[in-house]
Design an enzyme around this catalytic site. Sequence first.
Site, PDB file in Angstrom:
ATOM      1  N   ASP A   4      55.609 -44.102 -98.146  1.00  0.00           N
ATOM      2  CA  ASP A   4      54.526 -44.100 -99.266  1.00  0.00           C
ATOM      3  C   ASP A   4      53.851 -45.249 -99.608  1.00  0.00           C
ATOM      4  O   ASP A   4      52.817 -45.286-100.065  1.00  0.00           O
ATOM      5  CB  ASP A   4      55.657 -43.857-100.520  1.00  0.00           C
ATOM      6  CG  ASP A   4      56.144 -42.301-100.558  1.00  0.00           C
ATOM      7  OD1 ASP A   4      55.302 -41.482-100.298  1.00  0.00           O
ATOM      8  OD2 ASP A   4      57.326 -42.341-101.019  1.00  0.00           O
ATOM      9  N   GLY A  40      64.361 -53.443-101.414  1.00  0.00           N
ATOM     10  CA  GLY A  40      64.944 -53.552-100.280  1.00  0.00           C
ATOM     11  C   GLY A  40      65.258 -55.269-100.000  1.00  0.00           C
ATOM     12  O   GLY A  40      64.590 -56.084-101.067  1.00  0.00           O
ATOM     13  N   ARG A  74      67.009 -50.937 -76.712  1.00  0.00           N
ATOM     14  CA  ARG A  74      67.274 -49.867 -77.518  1.00  0.00           C
ATOM     15  C   ARG A  74      66.380 -48.660 -76.908  1.00  0.00           C
ATOM     16  O   ARG A  74      66.828 -47.441 -76.667  1.00  0.00           O
ATOM     17  CB  ARG A  74      66.781 -49.827 -79.057  1.00  0.00           C
ATOM     18  CG  ARG A  74      68.120 -49.881 -79.618  1.00  0.00           C
ATOM     19  CD  ARG A  74      67.727 -50.090 -81.201  1.00  0.00           C
ATOM     20  NE  ARG A  74      68.868 -50.979 -81.707  1.00  0.00           N
ATOM     21  CZ  ARG A  74      68.618 -51.470 -82.874  1.00  0.00           C
ATOM     22  NH1 ARG A  74      67.861 -51.089 -83.769  1.00  0.00           N
ATOM     23  NH2 ARG A  74      69.810 -51.997 -83.341  1.00  0.00           N
ATOM     24  N   SER A  94      65.704 -57.493 -87.841  1.00  0.00           N
ATOM     25  CA  SER A  94      65.017 -56.618 -89.038  1.00  0.00           C
ATOM     26  C   SER A  94      65.354 -57.561 -90.349  1.00  0.00           C
ATOM     27  O   SER A  94      64.421 -57.812 -91.152  1.00  0.00           O
ATOM     28  CB  SER A  94      65.225 -55.124 -89.170  1.00  0.00           C
ATOM     29  OG  SER A  94      66.502 -54.861 -89.516  1.00  0.00           O
ATOM     30  N   GLN A 149      74.014 -51.568 -91.152  1.00  0.00           N
ATOM     31  CA  GLN A 149      75.622 -51.733 -90.553  1.00  0.00           C
ATOM     32  C   GLN A 149      75.509 -53.000 -89.761  1.00  0.00           C
ATOM     33  O   GLN A 149      76.244 -53.919 -90.200  1.00  0.00           O
ATOM     34  CB  GLN A 149      75.930 -50.649 -89.756  1.00  0.00           C
ATOM     35  CG  GLN A 149      76.037 -49.292 -90.621  1.00  0.00           C
ATOM     36  CD  GLN A 149      76.256 -48.137 -89.792  1.00  0.00           C
ATOM     37  OE1 GLN A 149      76.468 -48.183 -88.423  1.00  0.00           O
ATOM     38  NE2 GLN A 149      76.741 -46.988 -90.157  1.00  0.00           N
TER      39      GLN A 149
HETATM   40  C1  SIN Z   1      72.750 -51.109 -86.113  1.00  0.00           C
HETATM   41  O1  SIN Z   1      73.805 -51.445 -86.767  1.00  0.00           O
HETATM   42  O2  SIN Z   1      72.869 -50.616 -85.000  1.00  0.00           O
HETATM   43  C2  SIN Z   1      71.386 -51.348 -86.336  1.00  0.00           C
HETATM   44  C3  SIN Z   1      71.010 -52.790 -86.493  1.00  0.00           C
HETATM   45  C4  SIN Z   1      69.529 -52.712 -86.302  1.00  0.00           C
HETATM   46  O3  SIN Z   1      69.007 -51.959 -86.525  1.00  0.00           O
HETATM   47  O4  SIN Z   1      69.162 -53.957 -85.906  1.00  0.00           O
END
Ligand code: SIN
Length: 488
Positions: free
Chosen positions: A207, A14, A276, A377, A47
């Site tokens: 994992d 990643g 969130r 993130s 995204q």
């Molecule tokens: C999203 O596009 O809603 C996710 C972005 C994130 O997790 O910060």
Amino acid sequence: MEERQYDVIIIGCGLAGIYCALNLEKSLKVALVSEGSIKDTNSYLAQGGIAAAITAKDSWQWHFEDTMSCGHYKSNPQMLKTLTQNAPEEIHNLESLGVVFDHNEDHSYMLGMEGAHRLPRILRIGDYTGKAIMESLWRVVQTRTNIQVITDFFAYEVTTDGMGDSSVTGICNEDLATIYASNIVYATGGMGHLFNRTSNGKTINGDGVSMAIKQGIHTRHLPWIQFHPTVFYNTSGAQEGFLISEAVRGDSAMLLNEKGERFMRNYHPLLELAPRDVVSSAILTELSKQSSPHVWLDVRHIGSRRMKMRFPTIYRYCKEKGLNLDLDLIPVAPGAHYSMGGIAVDSVGKTNVDHVYAVGECSSTEVHGKNRLASNSLLEALVFSKITAKEISRMKPIHEKVIQVHSPISKQIPHYEVELKALSIWMDENMGIVKNYPEIARMKKVIQAMIDEPVEFVQINIEDIKCNNALIVMNEMLDQALQEKEDD
Ligand code: SIN
């Protein structure tokens, strides 16, 4: 059994893994190993973009404060300062590596808005920011002769003597392979797929964290899982975990309940752009009052033309599902999205075992507190993987030394009659937004007993390793959840 020697083995490809590889001294011989391709990583799926106080109207202090408040003041202040202060520099670094962020016609950055940010500060590339960044960086990785990429390497065991003799053993093209290095970097991602409803890729099931636990490495805050409010809810088929980015709410999309009411008015002054965890738990409350298993995201006022331009991936997905975004509402419900906890690391990514590091989502840097601020993130992956790379690079390359072959690795592993799917449904129901502590205590005992007394052993294979890993991570996560409850 193949044997090879490197200076550094990075497990996971990643963003944190590849950025760490790119920032290591070029004199170091690096192996970048991964179970799947970059397309299987959460970074590739991202995204929304990267948060950075990049304009004169913003400041790293505001970015710091927004993150701190969103995370319930549980962030490590020093680490968070590092994160927010370094953000603009990492954006410019990405640009120097070929990444092109969205710009306005006057060439200024086109900054997006997301939940709990006080102003627009999200740098994006349409709604495929992760994919665009990963593809750019992957091209650079391929030009680096010191980095050997080994895909289809499912790592299952790390050993280390704590003095620079370490090894990673995995299943590589159906064979067992062991590779050796002085330094190991875990970059194995989060744990979303321990849950049934998740936005995460299928290989993201803890994992790496499990391997670390088996190796005696400390973890923390494992129960701190973030649930994204708007994962697409497929009303007529399998759940694919497709995310409807928070950026769409940043562009004024509204959440409606079954009755068509804009329910966030009853929960938070920031409405759909509340933190969130607030939005996800508001949705859960609404779901408990209605018969439908999802709420709606209303983008009709944004219109399909703008949706297609600003969010092409989401537009295409909705179209495939038969939705006309000028007329139809999008069905959404929360799903496991991000692990704030993980392998405990210090300010340079070191674990409690010398020469073993962790970066990215599998690590717990404590920058996010209990609830990550949107678009922090990828930023964390960049800032801290580079710091770790610099730390490792201070060491002299030792790849020419004669390797020590470690004691034989067991080829038999326990087999449990457990279905991962059933476990993940249990996780949704009991370790989700609301935790069911009596049930957690019961399950913890069941899992502990299974781990302590396996009844059957089988020849090593990926399916059983994954099952063992899930049980080990769950066992630790449930234990930490019960401990937290007791400390409350
Ligand atoms: C999203 O596009 O809603 C996710 C972005 C994130 O997790 O910060």
